[in-house]
Design an enzyme around this catalytic site. Sequence first.
Site, PDB file in Angstrom:
ATOM      1  N   SER A 118     -14.385   1.805  12.765  1.00 34.46           N
ATOM      2  CA  SER A 118     -15.533   0.908  12.552  1.00 34.46           C
ATOM      3  C   SER A 118     -15.400  -0.342  13.414  1.00 34.46           C
ATOM      4  CB  SER A 118     -15.680   0.569  11.069  1.00 34.46           C
ATOM      5  OG  SER A 118     -14.449   0.210  10.502  1.00 34.46           O
ATOM      6  N   ASN A 137      -6.282   9.403   8.362  1.00 26.23           N
ATOM      7  CA  ASN A 137      -7.394   8.526   8.784  1.00 26.23           C
ATOM      8  C   ASN A 137      -8.756   9.225   8.790  1.00 26.23           C
ATOM      9  OD1 ASN A 137      -4.768   7.646  10.037  1.00 26.23           O
ATOM     10  ND2 ASN A 137      -6.026   5.858  10.515  1.00 26.23           N
ATOM     11  N   TYR A 160       0.843  -1.206   0.000  1.00 26.48           N
ATOM     12  CA  TYR A 160       0.000   0.000   0.000  1.00 26.48           C
ATOM     13  C   TYR A 160       0.877   1.254   0.000  1.00 26.48           C
ATOM     14  CZ  TYR A 160      -3.783   3.142   1.573  1.00 26.48           C
ATOM     15  OH  TYR A 160      -4.711   4.153   1.687  1.00 26.48           O
ATOM     16  N   GLY A 184       3.058   1.443  -3.124  1.00 21.68           N
ATOM     17  CA  GLY A 184       2.166   1.598  -4.279  1.00 21.68           C
ATOM     18  C   GLY A 184       1.681   3.039  -4.379  1.00 21.68           C
TER      19      GLY A 184
HETATM   20  P1  NAD Z   1     -12.751   1.815   0.437  1.00 29.30           P
HETATM   21  O1  NAD Z   1     -12.036   0.518   0.530  1.00 29.30           O
HETATM   22  O2  NAD Z   1     -14.122   1.921   0.999  1.00 29.30           O
HETATM   23  O3  NAD Z   1     -12.807   2.314  -1.075  1.00 29.30           O
HETATM   24  C1  NAD Z   1     -11.935   1.890  -2.090  1.00 29.30           C
HETATM   25  C2  NAD Z   1     -12.768   1.560  -3.324  1.00 29.30           C
HETATM   26  O4  NAD Z   1     -11.894   1.190  -4.403  1.00 29.30           O
HETATM   27  C3  NAD Z   1     -13.714   0.375  -3.101  1.00 29.30           C
HETATM   28  O5  NAD Z   1     -14.996   0.685  -3.585  1.00 29.30           O
HETATM   29  C4  NAD Z   1     -13.064  -0.752  -3.910  1.00 29.30           C
HETATM   30  O6  NAD Z   1     -13.983  -1.728  -4.337  1.00 29.30           O
HETATM   31  C5  NAD Z   1     -12.432   0.030  -5.034  1.00 29.30           C
HETATM   32  N1  NAD Z   1     -11.321  -0.675  -5.698  1.00 29.30           N
HETATM   33  C6  NAD Z   1     -10.289  -1.327  -5.118  1.00 29.30           C
HETATM   34  N2  NAD Z   1      -9.485  -1.842  -6.053  1.00 29.30           N
HETATM   35  C7  NAD Z   1     -10.008  -1.494  -7.266  1.00 29.30           C
HETATM   36  C8  NAD Z   1      -9.639  -1.738  -8.610  1.00 29.30           C
HETATM   37  N3  NAD Z   1      -8.532  -2.431  -8.911  1.00 29.30           N
HETATM   38  N4  NAD Z   1     -10.416  -1.240  -9.601  1.00 29.30           N
HETATM   39  C9  NAD Z   1     -11.544  -0.544  -9.311  1.00 29.30           C
HETATM   40  N5  NAD Z   1     -11.941  -0.285  -8.056  1.00 29.30           N
HETATM   41  C10 NAD Z   1     -11.185  -0.755  -7.040  1.00 29.30           C
HETATM   42  O7  NAD Z   1     -11.781   2.893   1.121  1.00 29.30           O
HETATM   43  P2  NAD Z   1     -11.916   4.475   1.289  1.00 29.30           P
HETATM   44  O8  NAD Z   1     -11.635   4.778   2.708  1.00 29.30           O
HETATM   45  O9  NAD Z   1     -13.174   4.981   0.681  1.00 29.30           O
HETATM   46  O10 NAD Z   1     -10.666   4.958   0.440  1.00 29.30           O
HETATM   47  C11 NAD Z   1     -10.792   5.612  -0.812  1.00 29.30           C
HETATM   48  C12 NAD Z   1      -9.427   6.111  -1.260  1.00 29.30           C
HETATM   49  O11 NAD Z   1      -8.911   7.045  -0.315  1.00 29.30           O
HETATM   50  C13 NAD Z   1      -8.372   4.995  -1.402  1.00 29.30           C
HETATM   51  O12 NAD Z   1      -7.570   5.253  -2.517  1.00 29.30           O
HETATM   52  C14 NAD Z   1      -7.552   5.149  -0.141  1.00 29.30           C
HETATM   53  O13 NAD Z   1      -6.241   4.691  -0.326  1.00 29.30           O
HETATM   54  C15 NAD Z   1      -7.626   6.642   0.099  1.00 29.30           C
HETATM   55  N6  NAD Z   1      -7.413   6.937   1.520  1.00 29.30           N
HETATM   56  C16 NAD Z   1      -8.399   6.751   2.433  1.00 29.30           C
HETATM   57  C17 NAD Z   1      -8.132   6.997   3.775  1.00 29.30           C
HETATM   58  C18 NAD Z   1      -9.182   6.833   4.845  1.00 29.30           C
HETATM   59  O14 NAD Z   1      -8.869   6.975   6.015  1.00 29.30           O
HETATM   60  N7  NAD Z   1     -10.444   6.578   4.533  1.00 29.30           N
HETATM   61  C19 NAD Z   1      -6.866   7.434   4.185  1.00 29.30           C
HETATM   62  C20 NAD Z   1      -5.873   7.576   3.215  1.00 29.30           C
HETATM   63  C21 NAD Z   1      -6.156   7.344   1.878  1.00 29.30           C
HETATM   64  N1  UDP Z   2      -6.137  -0.866  15.588  1.00 31.71           N
HETATM   65  C1  UDP Z   2      -6.514  -1.439  16.801  1.00 31.71           C
HETATM   66  N2  UDP Z   2      -7.565  -2.295  16.808  1.00 31.71           N
HETATM   67  C2  UDP Z   2      -8.262  -2.626  15.690  1.00 31.71           C
HETATM   68  C3  UDP Z   2      -7.885  -2.038  14.462  1.00 31.71           C
HETATM   69  C4  UDP Z   2      -6.804  -1.175  14.446  1.00 31.71           C
HETATM   70  O1  UDP Z   2      -5.922  -1.142  17.847  1.00 31.71           O
HETATM   71  O2  UDP Z   2      -9.213  -3.417  15.803  1.00 31.71           O
HETATM   72  C5  UDP Z   2      -5.019   0.082  15.572  1.00 31.71           C
HETATM   73  C6  UDP Z   2      -3.948  -0.202  14.535  1.00 31.71           C
HETATM   74  O3  UDP Z   2      -2.977  -1.079  15.059  1.00 31.71           O
HETATM   75  C7  UDP Z   2      -3.403   1.185  14.275  1.00 31.71           C
HETATM   76  C8  UDP Z   2      -4.597   2.099  14.482  1.00 31.71           C
HETATM   77  O4  UDP Z   2      -5.543   1.357  15.247  1.00 31.71           O
HETATM   78  O5  UDP Z   2      -2.414   1.510  15.216  1.00 31.71           O
HETATM   79  C9  UDP Z   2      -5.255   2.561  13.198  1.00 31.71           C
HETATM   80  O6  UDP Z   2      -5.502   1.406  12.425  1.00 31.71           O
HETATM   81  P1  UDP Z   2      -6.288   1.448  11.043  1.00 31.71           P
HETATM   82  O7  UDP Z   2      -6.279   0.064  10.505  1.00 31.71           O
HETATM   83  O8  UDP Z   2      -7.599   2.122  11.235  1.00 31.71           O
HETATM   84  O9  UDP Z   2      -5.457   2.416  10.085  1.00 31.71           O
HETATM   85  P2  UDP Z   2      -3.900   2.722   9.851  1.00 31.71           P
HETATM   86  O10 UDP Z   2      -3.769   4.149  10.234  1.00 31.71           O
HETATM   87  O11 UDP Z   2      -3.050   1.837  10.721  1.00 31.71           O
HETATM   88  O12 UDP Z   2      -3.687   2.458   8.413  1.00 31.71           O
END
Ligand code: NAD
Ligand code: UDP
Length: 330
Positions: free
Chosen positions: A196, A181, A152, A155
């Site tokens: 969640s 986050n 991740y 990538g």
């Molecule tokens: P999520 O997993 O709910 O959403 C990701 C979506 O991408 C899903 O609908 C999944 O089915 C789709 N997807 C995955 N691989 C795919 C592929 N190869 N082709 C087409 N669709 C594909 O997660 P999210 O929290 O909504 O995250 C959305 C974006 O924001 C992601 O790129 C994630 O890396 C980035 N992001 C989110 C957070 C966060 O805290 N929510 C933090 C940092 C970055």
């Molecule tokens: N974490 C935890 N319990 C859980 C899930 C996550 O204590 O059931 C911790 C995890 O080890 C990390 C933080 O919560 O330190 C945030 O985790 P998350 O997977 O939400 O996102 P990250 O920021 O690590 O990608």
Amino acid sequence: MAYKEAGMNARILVTGGAGFLGSHLVERLLDRGHEVLCVDNFFTGTRGNVEHLIGHPRFELMRHDVCFPLYVEVDEIYNLACPASPVHYQHDPVQTTKTSVHGAINMLGLAKRVRAKILQASTSEVYGDPSIHPQVEEYWGNVNPIGIRSCYDEGKRCAETLFFDYRRQHKLRTKVVRIFNTYGPRMHPNDGRVVSNFIVQALKGDDITIFGQGEQTRSFCYRDDLVEAMLRMMATGDDVVGPFNIGNPNEFTIRGLADLVLELTGSRSKLVFRPLPSDDPIQRQPDISKAKQFLDWQPTVELRAGLEKTIAYFDELLGDAKAPLVNEAR
Ligand code: NAD
Ligand code: UDP
Ligand code: UDP
């Protein structure tokens, strides 16, 4: 193809549009009068997240994996396709890297062909386990290239490289935001991320699983604030590129988050401690000075208020799966 500024019924592609953040972004874009093409392979997203939009005259849903080329005509692209929860992105790590890297190449190739503006949803994970705090955009990060989070982190880092090289080499209009986050309603109950997980565990009366001692920190942003920042970023002039940190700078320990979830749910769940996964960052807090300056943006929803809304969402979703004790306690 003539470029249409957003606000003039642009055609907008959202990859990952059936995910947690993507589905909210899609709604906001439709509200603004745009045509939205939502592309998703439903790996972590669901049709259910967008089913209320099916039949909307300006909404189109396409099942497609961004690792493969996509030929459509659009004015703007938000590239969100990628599993975001460690549990899911580590499930098939090779596919995760392919999604970030091949997905970025294909969406940049598409943007190049149709001269679309393109925004990358990058991540605070590009900083790895950061040695400076709070994180500023100039910090190059501390990332393990061969660990379980690398698919991740690396990538997403490579995707950023591609965005900047397509800009320099092909004069693309690119934008990068680094998301910290983010949580809120419509996260999947099995998403696996901490907010969640804790809420679902608390509502069901299951043990709250704290990884490590819970002293590690995160800074949690409510999804509406986040989506607003993405929209503002896309609307900036072509000289505004980023990367910009987007997140809520209020930092909490994971133990503190667990206590707050217990308080707000009235749950009697027990805290249990599990081993800390490798390379789990110890601290994370965004410096959002640049987002404030260039986007005139800062978060407005504090953790307590955002958790209340998220708990209400899961409370309804879980229905009979909740612990009776929880209901009595509230
Ligand atoms: P999520 O997993 O709910 O959403 C990701 C979506 O991408 C899903 O609908 C999944 O089915 C789709 N997807 C995955 N691989 C795919 C592929 N190869 N082709 C087409 N669709 C594909 O997660 P999210 O929290 O909504 O995250 C959305 C974006 O924001 C992601 O790129 C994630 O890396 C980035 N992001 C989110 C957070 C966060 O805290 N929510 C933090 C940092 C970055
Ligand atoms: N974490 C935890 N319990 C859980 C899930 C996550 O204590 O059931 C911790 C995890 O080890 C990390 C933080 O919560 O330190 C945030 O985790 P998350 O997977 O939400 O996102 P990250 O920021 O690590 O990608
Ligand atoms: N691509 C796509 N849709 C398009 C144009 C390109 O999916 O409308 C993909 C195609 O797979 C291509 C990649 O984007 O290989 C990169 O495109 P680029 O023009 O940068 O390079 P190419 O590989 O075509 O020389």
